[in-house]
Scaffold this active site. Structure first.
Site, short mmCIF file in Angstrom:
data_model
loop_
_atom_site.label_atom_id
_atom_site.label_comp_id
_atom_site.label_asym_id
_atom_site.label_seq_id
_atom_site.Cartn_x
_atom_site.Cartn_y
_atom_site.Cartn_z
N ARG A 199 35.12 81.05 -11.86
CA ARG A 199 36.05 82.13 -11.54
C ARG A 199 35.37 83.48 -11.64
O ARG A 199 35.59 84.36 -10.80
CB ARG A 199 37.26 82.07 -12.50
CG ARG A 199 38.32 83.12 -12.21
CD ARG A 199 39.43 83.04 -13.25
NE ARG A 199 40.17 81.79 -13.14
CZ ARG A 199 41.02 81.35 -14.07
NH1 ARG A 199 41.23 82.07 -15.16
NH2 ARG A 199 41.67 80.22 -13.90
N LYS A 204 40.39 73.60 -14.02
CA LYS A 204 41.46 72.66 -14.33
C LYS A 204 42.53 72.66 -13.24
O LYS A 204 42.98 71.60 -12.80
CB LYS A 204 42.07 72.99 -15.70
CG LYS A 204 41.08 72.89 -16.86
CD LYS A 204 41.75 73.09 -18.20
CE LYS A 204 42.24 74.51 -18.43
NZ LYS A 204 41.14 75.49 -18.50
N THR A 205 42.93 73.85 -12.80
CA THR A 205 43.94 73.94 -11.74
C THR A 205 43.39 73.39 -10.43
O THR A 205 44.09 72.70 -9.69
CB THR A 205 44.39 75.41 -11.55
OG1 THR A 205 44.88 75.91 -12.80
CG2 THR A 205 45.47 75.51 -10.50
N ASP A 207 50.48 74.05 -16.56
CA ASP A 207 49.39 74.82 -17.15
C ASP A 207 49.82 75.32 -18.53
O ASP A 207 51.00 75.57 -18.77
CB ASP A 207 49.05 76.00 -16.25
CG ASP A 207 47.67 76.57 -16.54
OD1 ASP A 207 46.91 75.93 -17.31
OD2 ASP A 207 47.35 77.65 -16.02
N THR A 259 44.06 75.28 -22.90
CA THR A 259 42.83 75.84 -23.46
C THR A 259 42.77 75.62 -24.96
O THR A 259 41.76 75.90 -25.59
CB THR A 259 42.77 77.36 -23.18
OG1 THR A 259 43.96 77.98 -23.68
CG2 THR A 259 42.67 77.63 -21.68
#
Length: 335
Positions: free
Chosen positions: A211, A58-59, A103, A152
């Site tokens: 990640r 997302k980032t 975020d 989230t």
């Protein structure tokens, strides 16, 4: 002061353009349409909300959107903005086509959230100056920015805020092949020679999250450099996975500890979250948000009205025999 060396490859693992982004083909196509429309209009008129599990990009997408629009990106989190003045200070310093990325946007305090409404609708900021009878409202114009929110937990976002986003995208887990491509791309950036099978082995243990895959690759880089290997292959990874205690399904020691607790200590009878947390000496949120989601995703546990039970797949993976007389199996027969 002695200048410290900085490893330049870390931040470069993020793709810089939509064309470099791996996976989520429909999301990429939708974003390409959105970005091209903004460029044709010359200014942003809509805002984006990205939601999904942590660590899935997302980032990264927010950075890409800013770069594609030709603007700067300002990053903050919902928990960091505690006062309306904090938000006003950020917004008044943004320029046209900049991206304001929040975020965990569901954690915004209510007064701060309400201040965003006119910003998202009219690109204006309503500020109250003074107190009591002398108080007055001043409306300040804001540059035509793109607000990108990430969360989230979509359900925790208030309906008024959620409905003001013109585009809401679900960013889901990656496929195995997509993670393999990401590992190969990252290894090229880090200048690490790796075999195709080794990239696949890392992907198997990534929990389908980039990640996690990149984190394992970086630990492989450590072993590659320290032990002076010539290539990252199966033999080297076997040593690494044993050191990190990660098996071929991506289970870590805490995951196996969780499963064995339910199987051996409670004979696979349904167990509640509080009991599991006490037995593992872990926080309940850690169990609910870190351990259980992946175990449920791969079908190793299931939640019943009475508690958590381990499935036959988990027994098979752990090399244990599922007793047909276990409480969980008896309950399944009754159902």
């Amino acid at each position: 002061m002695k200048e410290q060396k900085v490893w330049r490859g870390e931040s470069d693992l993020r793709p810089q353009k939509l064309s470099d982004y791996i996976g989520h083909k429909n999301v990429v196509k939708t974003l390409r349409l959105f970005i091209d429309a903004v460029k044709n209009r010359g200014a942003s008129t809509e805002h984006l909300l990205l939601y999904g599990p942590p660590g899935i990009g997302k980032t990264t997408l927010a950075y890409i959107i800013a770069r594609e629009l030709g603007g700067e990106i300002k990053i903050t989190s919902g928990a960091a903005i505690t006062k309306t003045g904090d938000l006003a200070a950020i917004l008044t310093n943004l320029n046209k086509n900049d991206v304001f990325f929040i975020d965990e946007i569901h954690r915004l305090p209510k007064p701060v959230e309400e201040l965003l409404y006119p910003v998202m609708e009219d690109f204006s900021l309503d500020l109250i100056i003074g107190k009591g009878p002398a108080a007055r409202t001043v409306r300040l114009p804001i540059a035509s920015i793109t607000l990108v929110g990430a969360t989230t937990k979509l359900a925790l976002l208030s309906a008024p805020l959620r409905d003001r986003f013109g585009l809401i995208l679900r960013i889901d887990y990656y496929s195995h092949d997509e993670i393999v491509d990401i590992v190969k791309r990252s290894s090229q950036i880090l200048k690490l020679p790796i075999t195709d099978n080794a990239a696949s082995e890392i992907a198997k243990r990534s929990r389908r999250i980039p990640r996690v895959a990149n984190r394992i690759l970086k630990r492989a880089r450590d072993m590659f450099e320290v032990d002076k290997h010539k290539i990252i292959d199966d033999l080297m990874l076997k040593q690494l996975f044993a050191l990190l205690e990660i098996d071929e399904r991506g289970l870590m020691s805490v995951d196996r500890k969780y499963l064995l607790l339910l199987i051996k200590k409670f004979q696979n009878a349904p167990v509640g979250l509080d009991t599991i947390a006490l037995s593992l000496s872990e926080d309940k949120r850690t169990i609910e948000e870190f351990i259980e989601p992946y175990l449920m995703q791969i079908g190793f546990i299931k939640k019943t009205a009475r508690g958590r039970v381990v499935t036959g797949q988990a027994f098979e993976h752990l090399g244990l025999k599922l007793s047909l007389s276990s409480p969980a199996m008896r309950q399944e027969k009754l159902v």
